[in-house]
Write an enzyme that holds these catalytic residues in place. Structure first.
Site, PDB file in Angstrom:
ATOM      1  CB  ILE A  80      -0.950  -0.032   1.224  1.00 47.31           C
ATOM      2  CG1 ILE A  80      -1.989  -1.159   1.054  1.00 47.31           C
ATOM      3  CG2 ILE A  80      -1.637   1.308   1.428  1.00 47.31           C
ATOM      4  CD1 ILE A  80      -2.853  -1.436   2.281  1.00 47.31           C
ATOM      5  CG  ASP A 130      12.527   0.816  13.547  1.00 49.81           C
ATOM      6  OD1 ASP A 130      11.312   1.070  13.669  1.00 49.81           O
ATOM      7  OD2 ASP A 130      13.073  -0.192  14.031  1.00 49.81           O
ATOM      8  CG  ASN A 149       1.577   2.507   4.379  1.00 49.16           C
ATOM      9  OD1 ASN A 149       0.442   2.068   4.205  1.00 49.16           O
ATOM     10  ND2 ASN A 149       2.668   1.818   4.061  1.00 49.16           N
ATOM     11  CE  LYS A 194       6.277  15.062  20.485  1.00 46.39           C
ATOM     12  NZ  LYS A 194       6.695  14.538  21.785  1.00 46.39           N
ATOM     13  CE1 TYR A 246      -2.560  -4.721  11.251  1.00 45.50           C
ATOM     14  CE2 TYR A 246      -4.904  -5.195  10.996  1.00 45.50           C
ATOM     15  CZ  TYR A 246      -3.732  -4.623  10.517  1.00 45.50           C
ATOM     16  OH  TYR A 246      -3.741  -3.953   9.314  1.00 45.50           O
ATOM     17  CE  LYS A 267      -3.146  -1.196  11.267  1.00 45.49           C
ATOM     18  NZ  LYS A 267      -2.223  -0.212  10.652  1.00 45.49           N
ATOM     19  CB  THR A 324      -0.071  -6.007   0.397  1.00 46.60           C
ATOM     20  OG1 THR A 324      -0.476  -6.457   1.697  1.00 46.60           O
ATOM     21  CG2 THR A 324      -0.922  -4.828  -0.028  1.00 46.60           C
TER      22      THR A 324
END
Ligand code: NAD
Length: 261
Positions: free
Chosen positions: A17, A64, A90, A123, A157, A161, A192
């Site tokens: 993506i 990173d 992303n 930020k 996960y 999210k 993906t």
């Protein structure tokens, strides 16, 4: 440096993506800064060459996103080399395990990339935008349909999210007075490498044939298909445009209707 030239920094841009978003924004005449981990520096270089053929400026910044000093350096470098930027946070990872088999390491790694990484990118991009005085900045993050509803085999996960939605809503509230919008995309199953890896884990878990995750994903949507990275890139392209200036704080589904808000 042309102050009106738009610039976008895309994290996790070596694959999937993120790569598609970087290509789409370059096609939309953004200069782009491409970020990923050091192990993917070669893929970033290939993408840089592909985008340079389109005529825009491209910068590769290995970092990173879980490391604060690296995120600060990444954003400082992009601003110095390309000018005030928009941010697409992303980069993300997924562990396909039930909560009962998710180790503390799995949980903390997921939170480090998907939540701490997004927090740091939001930020320091927001601070750079405020310092630049921009009145039309854009911050976009990676949520998921897993950030709207919990489900089995992806507790860490889903939690990460959900947190991206919270950060997105809160930062939209704080940055609105600066004319900066903060939104996220909430994809369904998008073809993906990440989903290929999950499909392999899904096969092992359900004793089903290769591609079973995709077949299941198709049954979730009225459109009867899974998505492509380009489907997501199209939404990000819209969010980055001036006509999206009244859209903020949203985690927008791009999931074929798998989840109705
Ligand atoms: P992908 O695994 O194909 O690509 C993710 C990229 O992020 C990789 O290149 C990886 O090296 C990079 N990355 C990982 N950790 C990093 C770090 N610490 N610092 C910098 N880069 C890092 O994944 P994808 O499918 O393209 O997913 C992209 C985003 O979209 C993720 O946040 C993911 O959670 C989200 N998403 C994907 C799907 C899907 O179905 N593919 C669905 C919903 C949400």
């Amino acid at each position: 440096m042309d102050a009106s030239q738009r610039v976008a920094l895309v994290t996790g841009a070596a694959n999937g993506i993120g790569k598609s978003i970087a290509l789409r924004l370059a096609n939309d005449e953004f200069d782009v800064a491409l970020n990923d981990l050091a192990q993917n520096a070669g893929l970033l270089q290939d993408l840089k060459e592909e985008i340079e053929m389109l005529g825009g400026k491209v910068l590769v910044i290995v970092a990173d996103v879980t490391v604060e000093e690296e995120v600060k350096r990444m954003i400082d470098t992009a601003v110095k080399e390309l000018g005030s930027l928009d941010m697409v946070a992303n980069a993300g990872i997924m562990v396909f395990k039930s909560i009962n088999t998710t180790s503390l390491y799995d949980f903390e790694q997921t939170m480090a990339v998907n939540v701490r990484g997004v927090f740091l990118c939001y930020k320091y991009a927001g601070l750079a935008m405020i310092a630049s005085g921009t009145k039309n900045g854009r911050i976009v993050g990676a949520c998921s349909f897993a950030g709207k509803r919990g489900s089995s085999m992806c507790g860490a996960y889903c939690a990460s999210k959900f947190a991206v939605r919270g950060l997105t809503q809160s930062y939209a509230a704080e940055l609105g007075p600066h004319g900066i919008t903060v939104n996220a995309y909430a994809p369904g199953i998008i073809d993906t490498d990440m989903v290929k890896r999950i499909d392999a884990a899904y096969q092992a878990h359900t004793s089903s044939p290769a591609g079973a995750l995709y077949e299941w994903g198709k049954t979730l949507t009225p459109l009867g298909r899974t998505g492509t990275a380009r489907d997501v890139a199209g939404l990000v392209s819209y969010l980055a445009r001036p006509e999206a200036s009244f859209v903020t704080g949203q985690s927008i589904p791009v999931d074929g209707g798998a989840f109705f808000d």
